[in-house]
Write a protein that holds these residues in place. Structure first.
Motif, short mmCIF file in Angstrom:
data_model
loop_
_atom_site.label_atom_id
_atom_site.label_comp_id
_atom_site.label_asym_id
_atom_site.label_seq_id
_atom_site.Cartn_x
_atom_site.Cartn_y
_atom_site.Cartn_z
N ARG A 1 -6.37 3.14 -3.31
CA ARG A 1 -5.96 4.26 -2.11
C ARG A 1 -4.82 4.67 -2.63
N ARG A 2 -4.70 6.08 -2.21
CA ARG A 2 -3.51 6.93 -2.62
C ARG A 2 -2.45 6.32 -1.96
N ASP B 1 -8.36 3.75 -16.19
CA ASP B 1 -9.50 4.10 -16.85
C ASP B 1 -10.51 3.22 -16.49
N GLY B 2 -10.26 1.88 -16.25
CA GLY B 2 -11.34 1.09 -16.18
C GLY B 2 -11.60 0.76 -14.68
N LEU B 3 -10.73 0.57 -13.98
CA LEU B 3 -10.91 0.48 -12.46
C LEU B 3 -10.93 1.81 -11.84
N ARG B 4 -10.55 2.88 -12.30
CA ARG B 4 -10.62 4.09 -11.63
C ARG B 4 -9.40 4.23 -10.47
N MET B 5 -8.44 3.47 -10.67
CA MET B 5 -7.33 3.80 -9.67
C MET B 5 -6.55 4.93 -9.82
N PRO B 6 -6.27 5.64 -8.74
CA PRO B 6 -5.61 6.85 -8.85
C PRO B 6 -3.85 6.60 -9.25
N SER C 1 0.90 -1.32 -0.21
CA SER C 1 -0.05 0.05 0.08
C SER C 1 1.04 1.43 -0.02
N GLU C 2 2.16 0.98 0.43
CA GLU C 2 3.08 2.32 0.54
C GLU C 2 3.70 2.67 -0.90
N THR C 3 3.64 1.73 -2.04
CA THR C 3 4.31 1.78 -3.03
C THR C 3 3.77 2.82 -3.88
#
Length: 355
Positions: free
Chosen positions: A61-62, A87-92, A4-6
């Motif tokens: 999560r950012r 664009d598909g999964l809307r990840m930041p 998650s920190e990457t």
């Protein structure tokens, strides 16, 4: 580092060793000193900071302290998943692509590149084939690994060695190297030629033809094909001259590796070689595919010890000044930081390439 920190992902989805894979393997540990970066893909060495595909679930999560993660692709098969995640999964995510190709891209590749948030080109020539602005960042070389000090390849006592490394195939110009050696070696009895690298099954016939030509010239004991070597570094130290004769190339790291070892280089003008080899100073550059020009450029280096020593010394100094791997890592990080800071990308015409 927790997944998650990457903050930067370096995907490498091609299992077979290639120049792109080598770039990822060399750069990521160095980048990890200043960034929370991890590689993603099969067959990567254990020493790399790595993610599992299951870790992608954390990417909604950012990352701490950043507005988004950066996905740095180097192939089509890595650009497309980045687009789907963003664009598909809307990840930041923001997407970076490094282009080494020196030809007009296919329509599919151009489609993918248009969806990148930033583009890096590995040479000025590569940038010229892109339809959008790019930051030019020449590859660097690991000067801790490649250098004149250290073990050298054994064998050839009392002989000088001219070397050529890479896959044995027409694209790499191995036949041009062999033809030059067949013409030159009878005039230079102190020299042997070595072409390291393997021929894939579809190029086995090509290698067999080369060996037959060498045998017909009576030079089988002086033009050698040892196959793929476990570690090429000692070979670059053993070579007294290195020849890079590709007909076409993406970037081409072997001239850097040779020059970092203090070995002068005769190269074609494929890839980024005109931006790597200082013609008349660290070696010579000739037109790609021109066997006569290649042979003529090699001859003075076989004949003149002082010329080789001068060019080798200049090559080592040039690599240390212009091509440390840290410089490449710093320039790539600057691209990331501009994205994180929402600053406009520098274009190919405005970026300094430290030439």
């Amino acid at each position: 580092m927790k997944p998650s920190e990457t903050e930067v992902v370096a995907p490498n989805f091609k299992r077979r060793l290639s120049g792109v894979t080598s770039t990822v393997v060399q750069l990521v540990p160095l980048q990890a000193r200043a960034l929370r970066i991890a590689a993603l893909g099969p067959g990567l060495p254990d020493h790399l900071p790595k993610l599992r595909f299951a870790d992608l679930r954390h990417f909604w999560r950012r990352p701490p302290g950043r507005p988004f993660r950066i996905w740095h692709a180097r192939r089509n098969i890595e650009m497309l998943p980045g687009i789907l995640l963003r664009d598909g999964l809307r990840m930041p995510l923001k997407l970076v692509f490094t282009s080494a190709a020196q030809r007009r891209h296919t329509g599919w590749t151009r489609f993918l590149i248009r969806r990148m948030d930033a583009v890096i080109a590995t040479s000025g020539r590569s940038a010229a084939f892109l339809d959008r602005p790019a930051t030019i960042i020449l590859h660097g070389i690991d000067l801790d690994r490649f250098g004149p000090a250290g073990p050298i390849a054994e064998g050839f006592p009392g002989r000088l060695v001219v070397g050529c490394s890479g896959r044995i195939r027409p694209q790499k110009g191995t036949d041009l190297f062999v033809a030059a050696m067949i013409e030159l070696l009878p005039d230079f009895p102190d020299w042997v030629a070595v072409a390291t690298g393997r021929a894939t099954p579809d190029h086995a016939g090509f290698l067999a033809e080369l060996k037959a030509k060498v045998a017909a010239a009576g030079l089988s004991e002086r033009i050698l094909f040892p196959g793929e070597v476990a570690d090429v570094v000692p070979w670059f130290r053993r070579f007294d001259l290195y020849v890079a004769p590709p007909r076409n190339e993406g970037f081409g790291l072997t001239p850097l590796e040779a020059m970092a070892s203090g070995t002068p280089v005769v190269a074609s003008d494929a890839g980024a070689f005109t931006e790597l080899v200082r013609d008349g100073v660290t070696g010579r550059v000739v037109p790609a595919g021109d066997g006569e020009a290649l042979t003529a450029a090699i001859r003075p280096f076989l004949a003149d010890d002082a010329l080789r020593a001068r060019a080798g010394k200049a090559a080592l100094a040039d690599m240390q000044a212009r091509f440390p791997l840290q410089r490449e890592a710093d320039e790539i990080r600057a691209v990331y930081e501009r994205l994180w800071s929402n600053l406009p990308a520098k274009s190919a015409s405005s970026i300094s390439t430290t030439r």
